[in-house]
Design a protein around this motif. Structure first.
Motif, PDB file in Angstrom:
ATOM      1  N   THR A  40      58.133  61.057  22.628  1.00  0.00           N
ATOM      2  CA  THR A  40      58.800  60.292  21.563  1.00  0.00           C
ATOM      3  C   THR A  40      58.256  58.873  21.455  1.00  0.00           C
ATOM      4  O   THR A  40      58.368  58.241  20.407  1.00  0.00           O
ATOM      5  CB  THR A  40      60.310  60.209  21.809  1.00  0.00           C
ATOM      6  OG1 THR A  40      60.558  59.416  22.984  1.00  0.00           O
ATOM      7  CG2 THR A  40      60.912  61.592  21.989  1.00  0.00           C
TER       8      THR A  40
ATOM      9  N   ALA B 238      65.148  61.387  24.577  1.00  0.00           N
ATOM     10  CA  ALA B 238      65.341  59.935  24.613  1.00  0.00           C
ATOM     11  C   ALA B 238      66.021  59.442  23.341  1.00  0.00           C
ATOM     12  O   ALA B 238      65.549  59.701  22.231  1.00  0.00           O
ATOM     13  CB  ALA B 238      64.004  59.228  24.793  1.00  0.00           C
TER      14      ALA B 238
ATOM     15  N   ALA C 112      59.452  56.301  23.100  1.00  0.00           N
ATOM     16  CA  ALA C 112      60.521  55.312  23.270  1.00  0.00           C
ATOM     17  C   ALA C 112      60.253  54.379  24.441  1.00  0.00           C
ATOM     18  O   ALA C 112      60.402  53.155  24.314  1.00  0.00           O
ATOM     19  CB  ALA C 112      61.864  56.021  23.461  1.00  0.00           C
ATOM     20  N   THR C 113      59.858  54.921  25.581  1.00  0.00           N
ATOM     21  CA  THR C 113      59.620  54.068  26.743  1.00  0.00           C
ATOM     22  C   THR C 113      58.410  53.167  26.536  1.00  0.00           C
ATOM     23  O   THR C 113      58.417  52.004  26.938  1.00  0.00           O
ATOM     24  CB  THR C 113      59.430  54.912  28.021  1.00  0.00           C
ATOM     25  OG1 THR C 113      58.415  55.895  27.790  1.00  0.00           O
ATOM     26  CG2 THR C 113      60.716  55.606  28.408  1.00  0.00           C
TER      27      THR C 113
ATOM     28  N   ARG D 185      62.854  52.334  31.623  1.00  0.00           N
ATOM     29  CA  ARG D 185      63.746  53.472  31.837  1.00  0.00           C
ATOM     30  C   ARG D 185      64.144  54.087  30.498  1.00  0.00           C
ATOM     31  O   ARG D 185      64.532  53.396  29.576  1.00  0.00           O
ATOM     32  CB  ARG D 185      65.019  53.026  32.571  1.00  0.00           C
ATOM     33  CG  ARG D 185      64.785  52.589  34.000  1.00  0.00           C
ATOM     34  CD  ARG D 185      64.367  53.735  34.884  1.00  0.00           C
ATOM     35  NE  ARG D 185      65.399  54.760  34.977  1.00  0.00           N
ATOM     36  CZ  ARG D 185      65.193  55.985  35.488  1.00  0.00           C
ATOM     37  NH1 ARG D 185      63.982  56.327  35.909  1.00  0.00           N
ATOM     38  NH2 ARG D 185      66.175  56.851  35.547  1.00  0.00           N
ATOM     39  N   LYS D 186      64.025  55.400  30.444  1.00  0.00           N
ATOM     40  CA  LYS D 186      64.448  56.131  29.248  1.00  0.00           C
ATOM     41  C   LYS D 186      65.970  56.224  29.208  1.00  0.00           C
ATOM     42  O   LYS D 186      66.618  56.374  30.249  1.00  0.00           O
ATOM     43  CB  LYS D 186      63.839  57.536  29.277  1.00  0.00           C
ATOM     44  CG  LYS D 186      64.264  58.445  28.134  1.00  0.00           C
ATOM     45  CD  LYS D 186      63.444  59.710  28.129  1.00  0.00           C
ATOM     46  CE  LYS D 186      63.657  60.539  29.385  1.00  0.00           C
ATOM     47  NZ  LYS D 186      62.893  61.796  29.367  1.00  0.00           N
TER      48      LYS D 186
ATOM     49  N   ALA E 195      65.239  53.326  25.142  1.00  0.00           N
ATOM     50  CA  ALA E 195      64.676  52.948  26.435  1.00  0.00           C
ATOM     51  C   ALA E 195      64.958  51.479  26.700  1.00  0.00           C
ATOM     52  O   ALA E 195      65.227  50.707  25.774  1.00  0.00           O
ATOM     53  CB  ALA E 195      63.166  53.214  26.472  1.00  0.00           C
TER      54      ALA E 195
ATOM     55  N   GLU F 115      71.160  52.872  33.684  1.00  0.00           N
ATOM     56  CA  GLU F 115      69.708  52.821  33.768  1.00  0.00           C
ATOM     57  C   GLU F 115      69.215  51.422  34.134  1.00  0.00           C
ATOM     58  O   GLU F 115      68.169  51.278  34.768  1.00  0.00           O
ATOM     59  CB  GLU F 115      69.083  53.273  32.449  1.00  0.00           C
ATOM     60  CG  GLU F 115      69.330  54.742  32.118  1.00  0.00           C
ATOM     61  CD  GLU F 115      68.758  55.678  33.167  1.00  0.00           C
ATOM     62  OE1 GLU F 115      67.850  55.278  33.924  1.00  0.00           O
ATOM     63  OE2 GLU F 115      69.215  56.833  33.230  1.00  0.00           O
TER      64      GLU F 115
ATOM     65  N   GLY G 284      68.488  58.694  28.152  1.00  0.00           N
ATOM     66  CA  GLY G 284      68.648  60.075  27.723  1.00  0.00           C
ATOM     67  C   GLY G 284      70.002  60.316  27.089  1.00  0.00           C
ATOM     68  O   GLY G 284      70.991  59.673  27.447  1.00  0.00           O
TER      69      GLY G 284
END
Length: 221
Positions: free
Chosen positions: A135, A67, A137-138, A56-57, A70, A101, A59
């Motif tokens: 990005t 993001a 990140a996830t 899950r990102k 994560a 999240e 945000g």
């Protein structure tokens, strides 16, 4: 645009992954939800098992598409400290968004997996698939979660990625396979003609179909 939709992108990506076909030690792990239709085509073409790794990102409060980090299964959390500091996001806000999240992550794990245990990754080659990298990140959270399971190799496979993200991740995994790294990048959806949100029902249907296909193959051999 590069791809008609996620299905076409997965079929195109599978061609670049042909060396992993028909190998019992290879597992394709999709990042839900958008990565699942792509990964389904990859796993089908390679004739290997498909599963999911829920990520899950995190945000930022006023722009959830941006993001700041994560989370992934296994209590993994990664933060983009540059964004957190630049936007002066407090620890309390970060922890609050993380908690929200985490609840959604657990809901999706239950929905997609039910009582089915997470696959054993030890000594296996894992191909992590998403519909694109912005990005990263996830994907980085997913990589950290996988490392806890000690797979033999981690391969990241995506149809499209931002050039700087591609370069950053290339040094963190055993291999990265990407069909295109356009510049300027803009966003993942920019490179698809059709890019609707993938639903929970679609994820469940694709996973069920993949499982059925694997069982049929096993019975026929």
């Amino acid at each position: 645009m590069l791809f008609q939709d996620r299905t076409a992108a997965g079929q195109f990506l599978a061609e670049a992954l042909a060396d992993y076909a028909n190998r019992s030690d290879v597992l394709v792990l999709a990042l839900p939800r958008g990565g699942v239709p792509v990964a389904f085509e990859v796993a089908k073409a390679l004739n290997v098992t498909l599963d999911v790794l829920v990520v899950r990102k995190l945000g930022v409060p006023d722009n959830k598409e941006l993001a700041m980090g994560a989370i992934a299964s296994g209590s993994v959390r990664v933060l983009n400290q540059d964004i957190v500091q630049q936007l002066s996001i407090s620890d309390e806000v970060v922890d609050g968004i993380t908690l929200q999240e985490r609840e959604e992550l657990e809901r999706r794990e239950q929905l997609y997996r039910g009582a089915r245990p997470f696959p054993d990754l030890w000594a296996r080659t894992v191909i992590l698939v998403d519909d694109g990298l912005a990005t990263g990140a996830t994907m980085w959270a997913a990589i950290l979660a996988l490392r806890q399971q000690q797979p033999a190799r981690i391969v990241v496979a995506v149809p499209v990625a931002a050039p700087e993200t591609y370069q950053e991740l290339a040094g963190k995994v055993d291999k990265i396979v990407c069909s295109a790294t356009p510049s300027p990048f803009y966003s993942v959806g920019r490179w698809y003609k059709n890019f609707p949100q993938t639903t929970d029902e679609e994820v469940r249907d694709l996973l069920a179909t993949a499982t059925k296909n694997q069982r049929s193959l096993f019975l026929s051999t």
